[in-house]
Design an enzyme around this catalytic site. Structure first.
Site, PDB file in Angstrom:
ATOM      1  N   PHE A 180      47.259  45.776  19.084  1.00 31.78           N
ATOM      2  CA  PHE A 180      48.284  45.445  20.075  1.00 31.78           C
ATOM      3  C   PHE A 180      49.606  45.156  19.381  1.00 31.78           C
ATOM      4  O   PHE A 180      49.663  44.834  18.194  1.00 31.78           O
ATOM      5  CB  PHE A 180      47.856  44.249  20.927  1.00 31.78           C
ATOM      6  CG  PHE A 180      47.692  42.962  20.157  1.00 31.78           C
ATOM      7  CD1 PHE A 180      48.748  42.061  20.043  1.00 31.78           C
ATOM      8  CD2 PHE A 180      46.493  42.644  19.543  1.00 31.78           C
ATOM      9  CE1 PHE A 180      48.607  40.877  19.334  1.00 31.78           C
ATOM     10  CE2 PHE A 180      46.340  41.467  18.828  1.00 31.78           C
ATOM     11  CZ  PHE A 180      47.399  40.572  18.724  1.00 31.78           C
ATOM     12  N   CYS A 181      50.686  45.292  20.160  1.00 30.56           N
ATOM     13  CA  CYS A 181      52.039  44.990  19.676  1.00 30.56           C
ATOM     14  C   CYS A 181      52.881  44.569  20.876  1.00 30.56           C
ATOM     15  O   CYS A 181      52.345  44.393  21.973  1.00 30.56           O
ATOM     16  CB  CYS A 181      52.651  46.191  18.949  1.00 30.56           C
ATOM     17  SG  CYS A 181      52.749  47.672  19.963  1.00 30.56           S
ATOM     18  N   THR A 182      54.153  44.414  20.704  1.00 31.06           N
ATOM     19  CA  THR A 182      55.002  43.842  21.759  1.00 31.06           C
ATOM     20  C   THR A 182      55.025  44.699  23.014  1.00 31.06           C
ATOM     21  O   THR A 182      54.703  44.235  24.106  1.00 31.06           O
ATOM     22  CB  THR A 182      56.438  43.641  21.244  1.00 31.06           C
ATOM     23  OG1 THR A 182      56.404  42.882  20.042  1.00 31.06           O
ATOM     24  CG2 THR A 182      57.283  42.906  22.277  1.00 31.06           C
ATOM     25  N   ILE A 208      51.900  43.593  24.717  1.00 28.42           N
ATOM     26  CA  ILE A 208      51.801  42.190  25.113  1.00 28.42           C
ATOM     27  C   ILE A 208      52.629  41.923  26.367  1.00 28.42           C
ATOM     28  O   ILE A 208      52.220  41.170  27.256  1.00 28.42           O
ATOM     29  CB  ILE A 208      52.290  41.277  23.971  1.00 28.42           C
ATOM     30  CG1 ILE A 208      51.455  41.505  22.717  1.00 28.42           C
ATOM     31  CG2 ILE A 208      52.244  39.806  24.377  1.00 28.42           C
ATOM     32  CD1 ILE A 208      52.119  41.003  21.447  1.00 28.42           C
TER      33      ILE A 208
END
Length: 344
Positions: free
Chosen positions: A186-188, A215
């Site tokens: 996952f990332c922003t 996210i």
């Protein structure tokens, strides 16, 4: 959430990206500059692999830009997230041509055809709660520090470019255990995972998943009582961080090093507005802090006059460059002396 969800805010913020072939990056850049006009601010990156960026402005102006990008060949499925702001979160508009729209240092990756399996926010909790799932936070160390998912691994990278090196040294062993292992990344906003999942698949890791929309989409759609997210999410604009429901977070920004500062960090004797914080105190000398203090004084004077002070003025920027160059020369001399002493 749609753009109309944020009608109560005078400024509409749009975070967007899309991996799609761009034959003429210069021509696309010129069209984007014209679309943004004078009202829109932020940053858009253009590369042969696609478009990435965040822009803000009046609602009608942002809709105009988004509609214009949708109309570009290959960009009708733009990854797009809206949020609202009470004040303009950017100082100026920049449209830049880059080799990659998110820099991993591996421009030959195919994040369109080689990407991992998308997991919707509603299905994410089940995936990361599975004990056979290895959860990897692909963001940088300072982003991880203010919030992440429980049991997530962070490679302690300072830039995304370091991710592949970390995987070779440490990550591969984590995801190639005896029994089948699922990888959840996952990332922003999702864009870094487009490349990192493609990279893992190119390295022979078969079951690679990533959080669709990142996210931000998770915090937008998953109610806080059901959430497995702990903390806040760093965003790359003047809001600094957001929480559940994309509400404004409690972190502020150190104007010297651009690192997020918590409420506790604001109480540190090393925190001086516009000058220093715990993150950068040991990395800055007194001379450079004096230059930052002068910049902050100019900003406050401009604010008192009711005018905007955009960035540092030429004299302060030149002084900071001079100080950095002197510090770099001193570090180089010290390293050379240490090497000479070791070989003696």
């Amino acid at each position: 959430m749609t753009d109309t969800t944020f009608l109560e805010y005078p400024v509409l913020v749009a975070a967007l990206y899309r991996f799609a072939p761009v034959a003429d990056t210069l021509a696309l850049r010129e069209r984007l500059v014209a679309l943004c006009g004078e009202e829109v601010r932020g940053t858009l990156l253009v590369a042969h692999e696609g478009i990435n960026g965040t822009i803000a402005g009046p609602h009608d102006a942002i809709r105009r830009v988004v509609d214009g990008i949708y109309a570009e060949p290959g960009f009708h499925r733009l990854e797009l997230k809206y949020s609202g702001a009470n004040e303009m979160p950017f100082y100026r508009m920049k449209v830049r041509i880059k080799k990659e729209i998110v820099t991993m240092g591996l421009p030959n990756l195919d994040p369109v055809n080689g990407v991992g399996t998308y997991v919707k926010p509603q299905d994410w909790n089940a995936l990361i709660s599975d004990p056979d799932t290895v959860i990897i936070d692909t963001r940088n160390d300072y982003e991880f520090e203010i919030g992440t998912f429980k049991n997530a691994i962070q490679p302690n990278t300072k830039t995304f470019r370091e991710f592949a090196e970390w995987f070779e040294k440490e990550g591969r062993a984590l995801v190639t255990r005896d029994k089948p292992t699922k990888v959840a990344m996952f990332c922003t906003g999702g864009i870094r995972c487009e490349k990192s999942t493609a990279y893992l698949k190119s390295e022979g890791i078969p079951e690679v998943h990533h959080l669709e929309g990142g996210i931000l989409k998770y915090l937008e759609e998953i109610p806080e009582p059901e959430s497995l997210w702990d903390g806040e999410c760093f965003v790359f604009d003047e809001r600094v961080s957001v929480g559940h429901g994309l509400k404004l977070g409690e972190h502020t920004l150190c104007r010297a090093c651009r690192m997020p500062v918590s409420r506790e960090g604001l109480q540190s004797p090393r925190f001086v507005e516009g000058v220093s914080c715990d993150h950068c105190w040991d990395e800055r000398g007194e001379e450079r802090r004096a230059a930052y203090a002068e910049r902050q004084r100019q900003i406050e004077l401009a604010k008192a006059r009711g005018s905007a002070h955009i960035g540092t003025d030429a004299k302060i920027a030149a002084e900071q460059a001079r100080i950095r160059a002197a510090e770099d020369r001193e570090k180089a001399r010290a390293a050379a002396a240490a090497k000479q002493e070791k070989s003696a």
